[in-house]
Design a protein around this motif. Sequence first.
Motif, PDB file in Angstrom:
ATOM      1  N   ASP A 177      -1.436 -27.055 -22.289  1.00  0.00           N
ATOM      2  CA  ASP A 177      -2.204 -28.106 -22.962  1.00  0.00           C
ATOM      3  C   ASP A 177      -1.313 -28.831 -23.972  1.00  0.00           C
ATOM      4  O   ASP A 177      -0.608 -28.211 -24.765  1.00  0.00           O
ATOM      5  CB  ASP A 177      -3.407 -27.479 -23.676  1.00  0.00           C
ATOM      6  N   GLY A 178      -1.340 -30.168 -23.944  1.00  0.00           N
ATOM      7  CA  GLY A 178      -0.555 -30.972 -24.855  1.00  0.00           C
ATOM      8  C   GLY A 178       0.838 -31.320 -24.374  1.00  0.00           C
ATOM      9  O   GLY A 178       1.514 -32.164 -24.978  1.00  0.00           O
ATOM     10  N   SER A 179       1.304 -30.698 -23.298  1.00  0.00           N
ATOM     11  CA  SER A 179       2.643 -31.008 -22.789  1.00  0.00           C
ATOM     12  C   SER A 179       2.643 -32.376 -22.113  1.00  0.00           C
ATOM     13  O   SER A 179       1.631 -32.834 -21.582  1.00  0.00           O
ATOM     14  CB  SER A 179       3.095 -29.930 -21.797  1.00  0.00           C
ATOM     15  N   GLU A 180       3.783 -33.047 -22.140  1.00  0.00           N
ATOM     16  CA  GLU A 180       3.909 -34.391 -21.579  1.00  0.00           C
ATOM     17  C   GLU A 180       4.771 -34.339 -20.322  1.00  0.00           C
ATOM     18  O   GLU A 180       5.806 -33.676 -20.295  1.00  0.00           O
ATOM     19  CB  GLU A 180       4.507 -35.357 -22.603  1.00  0.00           C
ATOM     20  N   TRP A 181       4.334 -35.083 -19.303  1.00  0.00           N
ATOM     21  CA  TRP A 181       4.990 -35.081 -18.005  1.00  0.00           C
ATOM     22  C   TRP A 181       5.199 -36.506 -17.536  1.00  0.00           C
ATOM     23  O   TRP A 181       4.406 -37.397 -17.840  1.00  0.00           O
ATOM     24  CB  TRP A 181       4.135 -34.317 -16.978  1.00  0.00           C
ATOM     25  N   PHE A 218      -4.854 -34.696 -16.896  1.00  0.00           N
ATOM     26  CA  PHE A 218      -3.889 -35.458 -17.681  1.00  0.00           C
ATOM     27  C   PHE A 218      -4.521 -36.766 -18.148  1.00  0.00           C
ATOM     28  O   PHE A 218      -5.465 -37.271 -17.522  1.00  0.00           O
ATOM     29  CB  PHE A 218      -2.638 -35.801 -16.863  1.00  0.00           C
ATOM     30  N   GLU A 219      -3.955 -37.314 -19.216  1.00  0.00           N
ATOM     31  CA  GLU A 219      -4.299 -38.664 -19.663  1.00  0.00           C
ATOM     32  C   GLU A 219      -3.032 -39.512 -19.652  1.00  0.00           C
ATOM     33  O   GLU A 219      -1.980 -39.088 -20.143  1.00  0.00           O
ATOM     34  CB  GLU A 219      -4.896 -38.646 -21.071  1.00  0.00           C
ATOM     35  N   VAL A 220      -3.119 -40.713 -19.066  1.00  0.00           N
ATOM     36  CA  VAL A 220      -1.973 -41.612 -19.010  1.00  0.00           C
ATOM     37  C   VAL A 220      -1.807 -42.250 -20.390  1.00  0.00           C
ATOM     38  O   VAL A 220      -2.688 -42.972 -20.862  1.00  0.00           O
ATOM     39  CB  VAL A 220      -2.168 -42.697 -17.941  1.00  0.00           C
ATOM     40  N   VAL A 221      -0.662 -41.996 -21.036  1.00  0.00           N
ATOM     41  CA  VAL A 221      -0.455 -42.486 -22.393  1.00  0.00           C
ATOM     42  C   VAL A 221       0.521 -43.657 -22.462  1.00  0.00           C
ATOM     43  O   VAL A 221       0.515 -44.420 -23.436  1.00  0.00           O
ATOM     44  CB  VAL A 221       0.043 -41.343 -23.310  1.00  0.00           C
ATOM     45  N   GLU A 222       1.375 -43.817 -21.441  1.00  0.00           N
ATOM     46  CA  GLU A 222       2.359 -44.888 -21.512  1.00  0.00           C
ATOM     47  C   GLU A 222       2.904 -45.171 -20.115  1.00  0.00           C
ATOM     48  O   GLU A 222       3.033 -44.271 -19.287  1.00  0.00           O
ATOM     49  CB  GLU A 222       3.518 -44.488 -22.440  1.00  0.00           C
ATOM     50  N   LYS A 223       3.195 -46.444 -19.857  1.00  0.00           N
ATOM     51  CA  LYS A 223       3.856 -46.837 -18.623  1.00  0.00           C
ATOM     52  C   LYS A 223       5.324 -47.064 -18.923  1.00  0.00           C
ATOM     53  O   LYS A 223       5.683 -47.875 -19.786  1.00  0.00           O
ATOM     54  CB  LYS A 223       3.225 -48.097 -18.043  1.00  0.00           C
ATOM     55  N   VAL A 224       6.206 -46.351 -18.200  1.00  0.00           N
ATOM     56  CA  VAL A 224       7.643 -46.418 -18.407  1.00  0.00           C
ATOM     57  C   VAL A 224       8.263 -46.989 -17.133  1.00  0.00           C
ATOM     58  O   VAL A 224       8.531 -46.264 -16.169  1.00  0.00           O
ATOM     59  CB  VAL A 224       8.235 -45.037 -18.725  1.00  0.00           C
ATOM     60  N   GLY A 225       8.500 -48.312 -17.129  1.00  0.00           N
ATOM     61  CA  GLY A 225       8.975 -48.950 -15.906  1.00  0.00           C
ATOM     62  C   GLY A 225       7.917 -48.857 -14.831  1.00  0.00           C
ATOM     63  O   GLY A 225       6.769 -49.294 -15.011  1.00  0.00           O
ATOM     64  N   ASP A 227       7.019 -45.870 -13.694  1.00  0.00           N
ATOM     65  CA  ASP A 227       6.504 -44.514 -13.819  1.00  0.00           C
ATOM     66  C   ASP A 227       5.456 -44.429 -14.931  1.00  0.00           C
ATOM     67  O   ASP A 227       5.230 -45.382 -15.674  1.00  0.00           O
ATOM     68  CB  ASP A 227       7.656 -43.538 -14.096  1.00  0.00           C
ATOM     69  N   LEU A 228       4.832 -43.255 -15.031  1.00  0.00           N
ATOM     70  CA  LEU A 228       3.793 -43.032 -16.025  1.00  0.00           C
ATOM     71  C   LEU A 228       4.110 -41.788 -16.840  1.00  0.00           C
ATOM     72  O   LEU A 228       4.512 -40.757 -16.290  1.00  0.00           O
ATOM     73  CB  LEU A 228       2.424 -42.843 -15.342  1.00  0.00           C
ATOM     74  N   ARG A 229       3.948 -41.895 -18.146  1.00  0.00           N
ATOM     75  CA  ARG A 229       4.065 -40.720 -19.018  1.00  0.00           C
ATOM     76  C   ARG A 229       2.658 -40.243 -19.334  1.00  0.00           C
ATOM     77  O   ARG A 229       1.821 -40.991 -19.843  1.00  0.00           O
ATOM     78  CB  ARG A 229       4.807 -41.063 -20.309  1.00  0.00           C
ATOM     79  N   CYS A 230       2.387 -38.964 -18.995  1.00  0.00           N
ATOM     80  CA  CYS A 230       1.031 -38.425 -19.091  1.00  0.00           C
ATOM     81  C   CYS A 230       1.024 -37.170 -19.955  1.00  0.00           C
ATOM     82  O   CYS A 230       1.991 -36.397 -19.957  1.00  0.00           O
ATOM     83  CB  CYS A 230       0.472 -38.097 -17.701  1.00  0.00           C
ATOM     84  N   LYS A 231      -0.085 -36.971 -20.649  1.00  0.00           N
ATOM     85  CA  LYS A 231      -0.262 -35.814 -21.519  1.00  0.00           C
ATOM     86  C   LYS A 231      -1.352 -34.914 -20.957  1.00  0.00           C
ATOM     87  O   LYS A 231      -2.426 -35.393 -20.581  1.00  0.00           O
ATOM     88  CB  LYS A 231      -0.632 -36.277 -22.930  1.00  0.00           C
ATOM     89  N   CYS A 232      -1.054 -33.623 -20.901  1.00  0.00           N
ATOM     90  CA  CYS A 232      -2.027 -32.665 -20.372  1.00  0.00           C
ATOM     91  C   CYS A 232      -3.151 -32.459 -21.386  1.00  0.00           C
ATOM     92  O   CYS A 232      -2.914 -32.111 -22.540  1.00  0.00           O
ATOM     93  CB  CYS A 232      -1.338 -31.337 -20.064  1.00  0.00           C
ATOM     94  N   THR A 233      -4.373 -32.689 -20.937  1.00  0.00           N
ATOM     95  CA  THR A 233      -5.541 -32.513 -21.805  1.00  0.00           C
ATOM     96  C   THR A 233      -6.348 -31.276 -21.460  1.00  0.00           C
ATOM     97  O   THR A 233      -7.239 -30.889 -22.209  1.00  0.00           O
ATOM     98  CB  THR A 233      -6.449 -33.746 -21.718  1.00  0.00           C
TER      99      THR A 233
END
Length: 452
Positions: A177-181, A218-225, A227-233
Amino acid sequence: MAASASPAAAAPPPPFARALSSSTSRLFALPLPLHPTRHKSPRIAIRAPIATRSSLISDPAAAAAAAAAAAELGFDAVSEAELREKGFMGMRKTKLVCTLGPACGSAEALERLARGGMGVARLNMCHGSRDWHRGAIRALKRLNREKGFCVSVMMDTEGSQLLMADHGGVSSLKIEDGSEWLFTTEKFEGSRPFTIQVNFEGIVVGDELVIDGGMVTFEVVEKVGNDLRCKCTDSGLLLPRAKLSFWRDGVLVERNFGSQPYRQRGIDFIAVSLVKDVDDIKHLKNYLARRSLDSIKVIAKIESLDSLKNLKEIVGASDGVMVARGDLGVQVPLEQIPAIQREITLLCRQLNKPVIVLLSFLNQWLNTLLPLVADVSEAVRQYADALMLSAESAVGAFAEKSLSVLRMACGRMELWNREENQQKLLSQHQLAVSLPDRISEQICISAVEMGI
């Protein structure tokens, strides 16, 4: 052929032989359901006399005679072995469905599953290549032909889900929980830290990603190019090539996968994902009929709110129903799932339609030996026609052990159900005295048992 035979040859088989013929056929030998003694329709309530049933269990000669009759009727190897060992009343009535995958893809593993009681092999079209599926079908047909099994093939179609792979390993991965992927569409060999390959489209920042019906969120927190940076909820296990659906503003977003490979030879059943209404079933049945493929039976998967709203019409139009508890849990509160399962099973019993329950009840068996069989027992008590293993057999470390526990649990619960029903019958007090009154009383009792 019976019409041209002599009167002596045309005599009907003994009651137990007729019951055996209906109970050990393929998974859905329609119009007969899976459980000839469970359904309430009088045309399928085939029962042997008490003396015959008990003799099949206690008398080895009677059991051998029944086994010889089973061989004449063309029974598969597993059913014949069960009949020789336990007699007709000891045979397992609940069918077992196994999902094929890397853990059981070899010919040797398939044979072990078939000997362990697998009656239907499910091919999940969300995972694996079309060539892999064709190879699995050929291996199953060869196994049936050479070893005397009768394993049917079910194709489970893709729905509103995306294919996703983890870091490239073959085992499950613990997501904290809380890790970013980083979710990426880039194709690469091996694994990368905190990186997941996925073929997504249309996902935006703020969307909620639900994996395998809620195993991980997961929740999508940011678009990087791209790709997507997501945080585990919501932490959990991430399986290889797991299903992914995404929600936006509280609504499930669907994706159209286009045409399905219905022309694949060797398929006995098609399980239709995310059925919304009866038109989905009718459309597929018309499609199959136009191509002379109407021998393929259509199974409606109940896994969304739309399917629950149109449940009776969907069940009536389909050849069978699959209760996908995990996917239902994405849209329905988890505490309501057992009641919904019971309602669906009861409706299938009333409409005389087979029902498969997919519980994900042995997920603990993916990498450990901690089985949970309470859900198995409840499904058998509700007279589910078949129970299905998913990830447990496809990618689990204990595929054969999971099937063995499932088989034993089904057999035990069926035995308890029979004993319970016998006790209920024994507790009935005979009120009538004269023979005509006793006949009338027995007719009334039989009518009550059949639900008339």
